[in-house]
Write an enzyme that holds these catalytic residues in place. Structure first.
Site, PDB file in Angstrom:
ATOM      1  N   ARG A  49       2.005 -11.571   9.956  1.00 32.67           N
ATOM      2  CA  ARG A  49       3.470 -10.855  10.173  1.00 32.67           C
ATOM      3  C   ARG A  49       4.506 -12.075   9.616  1.00 32.67           C
ATOM      4  NH1 ARG A  49       2.133  -6.660   9.717  1.00 32.67           N
ATOM      5  NH2 ARG A  49       0.177  -7.539   9.134  1.00 32.67           N
TER       6      ARG A  49
ATOM      7  N   ASP B  49      -3.707   7.504   4.879  1.00 30.15           N
ATOM      8  CA  ASP B  49      -3.159   5.852   4.825  1.00 30.15           C
ATOM      9  C   ASP B  49      -3.828   5.532   6.352  1.00 30.15           C
ATOM     10  OD1 ASP B  49      -1.534   3.829   4.507  1.00 30.15           O
ATOM     11  OD2 ASP B  49       0.311   4.531   5.362  1.00 30.15           O
ATOM     12  N   GLU B  50      -3.752   4.327   6.589  1.00 29.65           N
ATOM     13  CA  GLU B  50      -4.456   3.588   7.636  1.00 29.65           C
ATOM     14  C   GLU B  50      -5.644   4.078   8.083  1.00 29.65           C
ATOM     15  OE1 GLU B  50      -2.963   0.913   8.637  1.00 29.65           O
ATOM     16  OE2 GLU B  50      -0.707   1.052   8.426  1.00 29.65           O
TER      17      GLU B  50
ATOM     18  N   LYS C 200       0.820  -1.013   0.172  1.00 29.78           N
ATOM     19  CA  LYS C 200      -0.099   0.140  -0.025  1.00 29.78           C
ATOM     20  C   LYS C 200       0.801   1.291  -0.092  1.00 29.78           C
ATOM     21  CE  LYS C 200      -0.854   0.135   4.951  1.00 29.78           C
ATOM     22  NZ  LYS C 200      -0.054   1.378   5.156  1.00 29.78           N
ATOM     23  N   THR C 201       1.931   1.313   0.676  1.00 33.62           N
ATOM     24  CA  THR C 201       2.716   2.589   0.738  1.00 33.62           C
ATOM     25  C   THR C 201       3.246   2.893  -0.614  1.00 33.62           C
ATOM     26  OG1 THR C 201       3.632   1.904   3.073  1.00 33.62           O
ATOM     27  CG2 THR C 201       4.798   3.521   2.046  1.00 33.62           C
TER      28      THR C 201
ATOM     29  N   GLN D 274      -7.555  -5.338   9.639  1.00 30.05           N
ATOM     30  CA  GLN D 274      -6.336  -4.742  10.658  1.00 30.05           C
ATOM     31  C   GLN D 274      -6.605  -3.725  11.494  1.00 30.05           C
ATOM     32  OE1 GLN D 274      -2.402  -5.339   8.924  1.00 30.05           O
ATOM     33  NE2 GLN D 274      -3.357  -5.309   6.948  1.00 30.05           N
TER      34      GLN D 274
END
Length: 768
Positions: A603, A216-217, A29-30, A247
């Site tokens: 993770r 973002d987020e 995503k970044t 998330q």
């Protein structure tokens, strides 16, 4: 745009109107955000001055800033890449005069906020024990996150006397901040929204500047952040939000998952693009994660996939108890290290901070270097050091450092000035600080503090009497907690931090009880030596340790990180998911726990190790635990199980992989040498329900003079309806009895603490 997949490319090229990018874990995503910014500038000729990118942490903002600078080059400095709070600071520095402030306003940190709250409580004549400073600050912070002014808060809580008092505290607190030309952290967003509401020209200025906004987020935004973004994007509506509802794990911090779930309701013309290709994990790990999260109802439908190989199956091990689990995890980490895997590539995750204690100790025993990410090693935590210092002073009253740490903890009105005077008296008379405190009437100038110091030394002498009488360390520990009011003060505080501190204290209790069960002659001196050995190793490694270390962290702290080898410990119902989520009236509570599990699983890059304990000592009491429902939600063909059971249903093709099972007999299972020894129940004394009895076992000398503090009982057999009395939990009634080999798994409904599960052979209880 080279290297972007189809969905990433589509997200970069859709530039007009509202856009929701659902970016699954590890989906890049970044990269999409930074390339989208570059596309706006290079292909759409958007002035960098008109672009705003918002993220949550300074670290994330710095990383995004660097990526944007490298990708865009000339002109990138005009782009605002910022956290919510730093953006609001820039706006308020320019416009706060419109709200009656000046541009040189101060931003108060937590300590400065406490000073103001303390003054407010004194001004309003409110008892800080009934209205603790931290609790007041937490209530004010929550009100600001909900965009409630003091008047709004008072109206919303008109029926509660306590909340009406909090409203007064809130109002007076805000008056004092304004008088001091100061803002707290929550004010930065609150006052920016208020500025835009009351000054249309200021809002128009920033709407015109930020024609293209990226957040973002977005799943972590709270109510005020939602309002602020909506204000800024209202004119041009070129709003792109990136996030993953699966998330969303920060509800306790105010995050509102419905901001992302309802984005299309807020912006009916929104385009939705799903990034589902994962570049981090093997297929088996992703399929396990998909199997778990699919059980949530409140989510956007998406399924992670990868072009990578299937990889190893997820490994689930059920250990005999929590100590065996810690030994097993450490042994596996040691084995991986011997195979050439770097310790830096391993992470051990857990639901609560308190779980780190056993894991840390076992890693130390195995000489495996480790670091606790985002927190302190167990014995370095404030509450643990406080209680251990009480114990140290009881054994060695001449330990001035420990004494000075606890003399006013919890606060009892003994200030630093008074302690300094007593210290000076002690040095002048060549005696210890403690002896000087005992002779407080002889110390000059101590009229006001003498009574408070006298009460403190009376309490300490009472504890020392228990030591002289050779009472059990656990009894001394309980007396300290009760007489000092340490836990009572934390309970009154009521914050998440306070709850975590209580969990750590409960884990220290477990440590002490564990020690008593394995020591031939339990005593405080030996206990402190045992603790010191672990704590000293921690300190040495912190100062000058090896470069490679295993990372320990809570599941919450792991978000945004990745490791080739991941262990998740404590996969048991009641621990993960937590009892609070299972008993909650909020249907989202369990779903958030499941999202947290999904975060933990994703993770892992190469291998994922999940583990549980059939019995875990919590708060000094050994309880039987069911396997976490999250383990049972993993489809069977993606997980390999070993341990206390391996029962699978041949006809269970599409559903859960793990069947119900019967508890094995105590000591029946041994997993790679870590099972407990069998204990002959006839060795227990039956003459007195509370008799201390040492039970030895030749099967495992390392188990130690087993159960020296074990509490015998009248009978190891219980029936539903039996009235019983537990040493710590008090009176209760047996509500369930399940045969477990030669033992019984019993459920007791206690009057004070509710239902507890335990094994009849281990329970500290008698029939009434």
């Amino acid at each position: 745009m080279k290297g972007l997949n189809d969905k990433q490319l589509e997200a970069c090229c859709h530039t007009d109107g509202p856009l929701l990018i659902l970016a699954g874990a590890g989906s890049g995503k970044t990269r999409v955000i930074t390339h989208r910014i570059a596309y706006l500038i290079e292909e759409k000729s958007v002035n960098p001055y008109n672009i705003l990118a918002i993220t949550f942490t300074n670290k994330a903002a710095k990383e995004m800033r660097e990526r944007v600078d490298n990708l865009v080059g000339f002109g990138s400095e005009s782009i605002w890449v910022s956290t919510f709070h730093s953006m609001c600071v820039r706006i308020l520095r320019k416009h706060i005069d419109k709200l009656g402030g000046t541009k040189d306003f101060t931003i108060y940190d937590t300590d400065e906020q406490k000073v103001v709250i303390k003054e407010v409580l004194k001004y309003l004549s409110l008892d800080p024990k009934l209205y603790p400073e931290r609790a007041m600050l937490a209530a004010i912070s929550k009100a600001k996150e909900e965009y409630l002014s003091p008047d709004d808060y008072e109206k919303a809580h008109a029926t509660s006397f306590r909340d009406q008092q909090i409203a007064k505290v809130y109002a007076e607190y805000q008056k004092r901040l304004k008088r001091n030309n100061a803002l707290d952290f929550d004010d930065l967003i609150y006052q920016t929204i208020f500025l835009f509401e009351t000054n249309p020209d200021a809002l128009a200025e920033y709407q015109e500047r930020f024609k293209y906004i990226m957040v973002d987020e977005y799943q972590d935004t709270n109510h005020t952040q939602f309002i602020l973004v909506k204000q800024l994007a209202a004119k041009y509506r070129n709003l792109c939000v990136v996030g993953d509802d699966d998330q969303s794990i920060y509800k306790f911090r105010g995050a509102n998952i419905y901001n992302i779930l309802n984005f299309e309701s807020e912006y009916p013309d929104a385009k939705v693009i799903k990034l589902e290709q994962n570049y981090r994990s093997t297929a088996n790990i992703l399929n396990a994660a998909n199997g778990v999260i699919a059980n949530n109802e409140g989510r956007k439908d998406k399924t992670l996939w990868t072009n990578q190989e299937d990889g190893d199956k997820v490994k689930f091990t059920r250990y005999d108890d929590d100590r065996a689990e810690a030994r097993g995890i450490a042994a596996t980490a040691r084995g991986l290290s011997r195979q050439g895997v770097s310790l830096d590539d391993m992470a051990i995750l857990y639901r609560t901070n308190a779980q780190s204690r056993l894991l840390e100790e076992q890693l130390i025993y195995e000489s495996i270097p480790y670091k606790v990410y985002g927190g302190q090693n167990f014995y370095a935590r404030k509450e643990i050091k406080d209680i251990v210092c009480y114990l140290k002073v009881l054994v060695n009253p001449e330990d001035d450092n420990s004494l000075k740490r606890i003399i006013n903890v919890p606060k009892r009105g003994i200030g630093d000035t008074s302690v300094a005077k007593v210290q000076e008296f002690a040095l002048g008379n060549n005696i210890s600080l403690y002896d000087a405190l005992l002779d407080i009437e002889e110390v000059p100038g101590m009229t006001r503090a003498a009574e408070k110091i006298g009460k403190f030394t009376d309490m300490m002498e009472e504890f020392r009497g228990m030591v002289r009488e050779e009472e059990a360390p656990s009894d001394i520990f309980e007396a300290i907690l009760e007489k000092t009011g340490y836990v009572e003060e934390l309970n009154a505080e009521g914050t998440d931090e306070a709850k975590a501190r209580i969990e750590n204290i409960n884990e220290l209790r477990t440590k002490i009880v564990n020690y008593e069960e394995n020591a031939e002659y339990p005593n405080l001196t030996e206990l402190l030596e045992d603790i010191a050995l672990v704590a000293d190793v921690d300190a040495e490694e912190d100062e000058d340790g090896p470069s490679e270390k295993v990372t320990l962290m809570t599941l919450h702290s792991s978000k945004g990180l990745e490791f080739p080898y991941v262990f998740i410990a404590g996969m048991e119902d009641g621990l993960f998911p937590s009892y609070m989520s299972l008993d909650s009236d909020d249907p989202d509570a369990l779903e958030e726990e499941r999202r947290l599990c999904y975060v933990g699983i994703t993770r892992a890059m190469k291998r994922l190790y999940l583990s549980a304990a059939s019995r875990r000592m919590v708060n000094g009491v050994t309880n039987a635990n069911d396997i976490s429902r999250f383990i049972k939600e993993i489809p069977k063909h993606y997980v390999e199980t070993e341990g206390l059971f391996s029962g699978r249903s041949s006809d269970d093709e599409g559903g859960s992989s793990l069947k119900d099972f019967s508890m094995p007999r105590f000591g029946e299972f041994s997993n790679v040498g870590y099972g407990r020894p069998k204990v002959n129940q006839s060795d227990y004394s039956k003459s007195n329900p509370y008799t201390k009895k040492t039970v030895t076992s030749s099967a495992n000398p390392g188990f130690g003079k087993a159960f020296p503090m074990g509490i015998a009982k009248e009978s190891s057999s219980y029936n539903v309806g039996d009235e019983v009395k537990h040493l710590k939990f008090g009176k209760g009634v047996v509500t369930s009895v399940v045969p477990a080999g030669s033992d019984q798994e019993i459920t007791v409904d206690f009057e004070r603490v509710g239902e507890k599960k335990m094994f009849a052979s281990l329970v500290k209880m008698k029939k009434l």
